[in-house]
Design a protein around this motif. Structure first.
Motif, PDB file in Angstrom:
ATOM      1  N   GLU A  38       0.801  -1.212   0.000  1.00  0.00           N
ATOM      2  CA  GLU A  38       0.000   0.000   0.000  1.00  0.00           C
ATOM      3  C   GLU A  38       0.840   1.271   0.000  1.00  0.00           C
ATOM      4  OE1 GLU A  38      -2.643  -0.333   3.289  1.00  0.00           O
ATOM      5  OE2 GLU A  38      -3.834  -1.950   2.364  1.00  0.00           O
ATOM      6  N   ARG A  39       2.154   1.127   0.030  1.00  0.00           N
ATOM      7  CA  ARG A  39       3.003   2.311   0.007  1.00  0.00           C
ATOM      8  C   ARG A  39       2.921   2.996  -1.350  1.00  0.00           C
ATOM      9  NH1 ARG A  39       8.820   0.301   0.777  1.00  0.00           N
ATOM     10  NH2 ARG A  39       7.985  -1.304  -0.631  1.00  0.00           N
ATOM     11  N   PRO A  40       3.059   4.314  -1.391  1.00  0.00           N
ATOM     12  CA  PRO A  40       3.147   4.985  -2.692  1.00  0.00           C
ATOM     13  C   PRO A  40       4.501   4.666  -3.333  1.00  0.00           C
ATOM     14  CG  PRO A  40       3.554   6.548  -0.925  1.00  0.00           C
ATOM     15  CD  PRO A  40       3.128   5.269  -0.262  1.00  0.00           C
ATOM     16  N   PHE A  41       4.562   4.801  -4.636  1.00  0.00           N
ATOM     17  CA  PHE A  41       5.836   4.604  -5.316  1.00  0.00           C
ATOM     18  C   PHE A  41       6.768   5.769  -4.996  1.00  0.00           C
ATOM     19  CE2 PHE A  41       3.050   2.106  -8.180  1.00  0.00           C
ATOM     20  CZ  PHE A  41       3.713   0.888  -8.093  1.00  0.00           C
ATOM     21  N   ASP A  42       8.013   5.428  -4.707  1.00  0.00           N
ATOM     22  CA  ASP A  42       9.018   6.472  -4.491  1.00  0.00           C
ATOM     23  C   ASP A  42       9.462   7.078  -5.809  1.00  0.00           C
ATOM     24  OD1 ASP A  42       9.626   6.494  -1.532  1.00  0.00           O
ATOM     25  OD2 ASP A  42       9.887   4.358  -1.977  1.00  0.00           O
ATOM     26  N   ALA A  43       9.491   6.265  -6.852  1.00  0.00           N
ATOM     27  CA  ALA A  43       9.907   6.769  -8.161  1.00  0.00           C
ATOM     28  C   ALA A  43       9.353   5.884  -9.252  1.00  0.00           C
ATOM     29  CB  ALA A  43      11.423   6.838  -8.266  1.00  0.00           C
ATOM     30  N   ILE A  44       9.021   6.520 -10.361  1.00  0.00           N
ATOM     31  CA  ILE A  44       8.698   5.801 -11.578  1.00  0.00           C
ATOM     32  C   ILE A  44       9.867   5.996 -12.527  1.00  0.00           C
ATOM     33  CG2 ILE A  44       7.175   5.627 -13.580  1.00  0.00           C
ATOM     34  CD1 ILE A  44       4.932   6.758 -11.798  1.00  0.00           C
ATOM     35  N   PHE A  45      10.443   4.891 -12.967  1.00  0.00           N
ATOM     36  CA  PHE A  45      11.544   4.919 -13.936  1.00  0.00           C
ATOM     37  C   PHE A  45      10.943   4.696 -15.320  1.00  0.00           C
ATOM     38  CE2 PHE A  45      13.650   4.095  -9.999  1.00  0.00           C
ATOM     39  CZ  PHE A  45      14.939   4.609 -10.130  1.00  0.00           C
ATOM     40  N   ILE A  46      10.996   5.715 -16.163  1.00  0.00           N
ATOM     41  CA  ILE A  46      10.520   5.567 -17.535  1.00  0.00           C
ATOM     42  C   ILE A  46      11.675   5.044 -18.365  1.00  0.00           C
ATOM     43  CG2 ILE A  46       9.557   6.720 -19.538  1.00  0.00           C
ATOM     44  CD1 ILE A  46       8.256   8.708 -17.753  1.00  0.00           C
ATOM     45  N   GLY A  47      11.660   3.753 -18.614  1.00  0.00           N
ATOM     46  CA  GLY A  47      12.745   3.070 -19.305  1.00  0.00           C
ATOM     47  C   GLY A  47      13.380   2.043 -18.393  1.00  0.00           C
ATOM     48  N   GLY A  48      13.429   0.816 -18.869  1.00  0.00           N
ATOM     49  CA  GLY A  48      14.002  -0.270 -18.071  1.00  0.00           C
ATOM     50  C   GLY A  48      15.321  -0.765 -18.609  1.00  0.00           C
ATOM     51  N   GLY A  64      13.165   1.220  -0.784  1.00  0.00           N
ATOM     52  CA  GLY A  64      12.201   2.049  -1.488  1.00  0.00           C
ATOM     53  C   GLY A  64      11.287   1.228  -2.377  1.00  0.00           C
ATOM     54  N   ARG A  65      10.340   1.925  -3.001  1.00  0.00           N
ATOM     55  CA  ARG A  65       9.406   1.254  -3.906  1.00  0.00           C
ATOM     56  C   ARG A  65       9.461   1.915  -5.277  1.00  0.00           C
ATOM     57  NH1 ARG A  65       2.766   0.472  -3.979  1.00  0.00           N
ATOM     58  NH2 ARG A  65       2.854  -1.395  -5.312  1.00  0.00           N
ATOM     59  N   PRO A  66      10.217   1.346  -6.187  1.00  0.00           N
ATOM     60  CA  PRO A  66      10.279   1.868  -7.559  1.00  0.00           C
ATOM     61  C   PRO A  66       9.327   1.118  -8.482  1.00  0.00           C
ATOM     62  CG  PRO A  66      12.045   0.308  -7.242  1.00  0.00           C
ATOM     63  CD  PRO A  66      11.246   0.321  -5.953  1.00  0.00           C
ATOM     64  N   LEU A  67       8.954   1.767  -9.572  1.00  0.00           N
ATOM     65  CA  LEU A  67       8.187   1.135 -10.635  1.00  0.00           C
ATOM     66  C   LEU A  67       8.871   1.440 -11.958  1.00  0.00           C
ATOM     67  CD1 LEU A  67       5.585  -0.278 -11.752  1.00  0.00           C
ATOM     68  CD2 LEU A  67       4.597   2.029 -11.941  1.00  0.00           C
ATOM     69  N   ILE A  68       9.079   0.402 -12.771  1.00  0.00           N
ATOM     70  CA  ILE A  68       9.652   0.569 -14.109  1.00  0.00           C
ATOM     71  C   ILE A  68       8.545   0.436 -15.143  1.00  0.00           C
ATOM     72  CG2 ILE A  68      11.266  -0.337 -15.816  1.00  0.00           C
ATOM     73  CD1 ILE A  68      12.893  -1.521 -13.529  1.00  0.00           C
ATOM     74  N   ILE A  69       8.527   1.363 -16.094  1.00  0.00           N
ATOM     75  CA  ILE A  69       7.619   1.267 -17.235  1.00  0.00           C
ATOM     76  C   ILE A  69       8.465   1.294 -18.501  1.00  0.00           C
ATOM     77  CG2 ILE A  69       5.688   2.300 -18.479  1.00  0.00           C
ATOM     78  CD1 ILE A  69       4.825   3.603 -15.860  1.00  0.00           C
TER      79      ILE A  69
END
Length: 518
Positions: A38-48, A64-69
């Motif tokens: 349920e934590r918010p994402f700390d960062a969205i990485f555009i590009g993996g 932390g909680r990152p998300l890659i798109i």
């Protein structure tokens, strides 16, 4: 497709990636998101790619909680898909073919004199094998690094904290732009013709075996590396260079040795060349290149043109949606903490300009993650070791001899082969992959130079043409930046025959209180 609770083996990932590449719409987005977190994402990485994946992995390791798109169905970016990995494959082939041609008909080597071997077969081999690294990185990222990602779905920036992908809006307190770069276009009539290629298009679209003559436009790393491969296959290669080739090699002797060996293999290098036009045939395929040179107009018949004129960062989306500051070449401007001109937005990797190298991509991604997580970091790519492929591996760090003499009053140089009229006939340095050359073609066995400040005894430059040395330069560079002296280098334990010989050379001279060149 949602994977969070599922498990795919590396082989299953490979099959999934192949299907997605062939039919992206049928496979659709590939999601791996932890709905229970349920934590918010700390960062969205555009590009993996390298920058995004390593940055996300570092952030995850920090808690932390990152998300890659990423628009690709795999992580790892262009390097394993159509950039770094194929050029290493082609350079391996160039080295093997140069050895075979140098000993054509001798020992156990087949006679390749006058014979052309296939380029397309090597490209096809790469196409079949490239999915493996993609699959490993997807598996590693999900199962071992616990990364969350949305793949096979392009990202659309909404604002500095929100991105839309796969029909969803994702929000985070930071946005990391890791969109990479692409080959700069050739600005000349005929650049659109069939048979005109970049490093990416040759892998993706080569459908015909190139003819006996290839024109390479450019004189940088990519142009030289691919040009040497084309040459090694037995074709005539003409390199059209606006300024001078291998200009990034600061040391004149090292650059000269590398160029001499290229020319010896038959590479034709035309400096001061400006492309006028590529003329096509009735089928829309390249047929002739016209260039202006310092000696007049040059026309070359060819059905295959390769151009490598640098890379252009993929910064357009960030400029249009966020208004980030970019430089004259389109690279996003960042500070030492990888922050852009827009608060909460970071940029990494090729997107921030030269050097467009893997080490910078991975390292800048990690430093951005550390910055977002609250660490006080400073990163600028500076004083890195570097290398390129000709038919050889060429590695260097620090200063070339010319720059060293301009900066220091007492420069000492240790090098092999010896600086005598017949030095190239000595067969040294000899090491990995050069032993046959040392015995029978000694002038081909390599070149190396160690540059010292004679007053402080510090190593200030090192240069090598041969094989098996480039890995050592990663560690040698760290020692040099910490003030490595000839005495400390001579005290190291070498592996005989080490391709660099730097330890041996240092030990031969370290006993001198007043250093002299050798």
């Amino acid at each position: 497709m949602t994977l969070r609770r599922g498990f795919l083996t590396i082989s299953q990932w490979a099959e999934k990636i192949e299907n997605a590449l062939a039919h992206p719409q049928d496979v659709g987005p590939i999601r791996n998101i932890d709905a229970g977190d349920e934590r918010p994402f700390d960062a969205i990485f555009i590009g993996g790619g390298a920058a995004g994946r390593f940055g996300a992995a570092y952030m995850r390791a920090m808690g932390g909680r990152p998300l890659i798109i990423d628009r690709w169905p795999f992580l790892g970016g262009s390097c394993p898909h159509n950039a770094c990995v194929p050029h290493h494959l082609f350079s391996d082939c160039a080295a093997e073919l140069m050895l075979t041609r140098s000993f054509a008909g001798e020992l156990w080597f087949p006679d390749l004199r006058g014979k052309i071997v296939s380029i397309k077969e090597v490209v096809d081999l790469f196409r079949k094998g490239r999915t493996g690294p993609h699959a490993v990185m997807n598996y590693q990222s999900k199962e071992q690094l616990d990364l969350e990602f949305v793949l096979n779905a392009p990202a659309h920036i909404l604002d500095a904290g929100a991105v839309e992908a796969a029909g969803e809006i994702f929000r985070a307190r930071a946005l990391v732009l890791a969109c990479g770069a692409a080959a700069a276009p050739l600005d000349a009539p005929g650049a659109h013709l069939l048979g005109v290629h970049t490093y990416a298009s040759i892998v993706e679209t080569l459908d015909k075996e190139p003819g006996p003559t290839i024109v390479v436009i450019g004189g940088g790393k990519t142009a030289v590396e691919y040009g040497c491969f084309f040459n090694a296959t037995g074709r005539r290669v003409v390199m059209l260079v606006r300024n001078r080739p291998l200009d990034m090699i600061a040391d004149g002797e090292t650059r000269g040795y590398a160029l001499d060996r290229m020319r010896e293999q038959g590479v034709e290098i035309v400096e001061g060349a400006h492309i006028v036009e590529i003329i096509g045939d009735a089928e829309g395929r390249a047929a002739r290149v016209i260039a202006e040179t310092s000696t007049g107009r040059l026309e070359i018949e060819t059905d295959f043109v390769f151009h490598a004129l640098g890379e252009r960062p993929h910064s357009d989306m960030a400029v249009e949606t966020l208004g980030v500051e970019v430089d004259a070449k389109g690279a996003i401007v960042v500070d030492d903490a990888l922050r852009t001109s827009i608060p909460g937005v970071y940029a990494v990797g090729d997107l921030i300009g030269a050097p467009m190298e893997m080490f910078k991509a991975r390292k800048s991604g990690a430093f951005a993650a550390r910055s977002i997580m609250g660490e006080a970091v400073k990163y600028r790519a500076a004083d890195w070791p570097d290398f390129l492929h000709t038919h050889y591996e060429v590695s260097w760090l620090g200063l070339g001899e010319e720059a060293a003499r301009a900066r220091y009053s007492n420069v000492v140089v240790l090098k092999l082969p010896p600086d005598t009229p017949d030095g190239l006939n000595v067969g040294l340095p000899a090491g990995d992959r050069t032993m046959l050359y040392a015995m029978a073609r000694p002038h081909m066995s390599g070149f190396q130079k160690l540059i010292l400040d004679g007053d402080t005894r510090r190593v200030i430059g090192a240069h090598h043409v041969g094989y098996g040395a480039k890995d050592a330069f990663q560690y040698l560079n760290a020692l040099v930046k910490r003030g490595l002296t000839i005495d400390e280098l001579g005290d190291l334990d070498e592996l005989f025959l080490n391709p660099t010989y730097f330890i041996q050379l240092a030990r031969l001279r370290a006993g001198q209180r007043k250093l002299t060149s050798m």
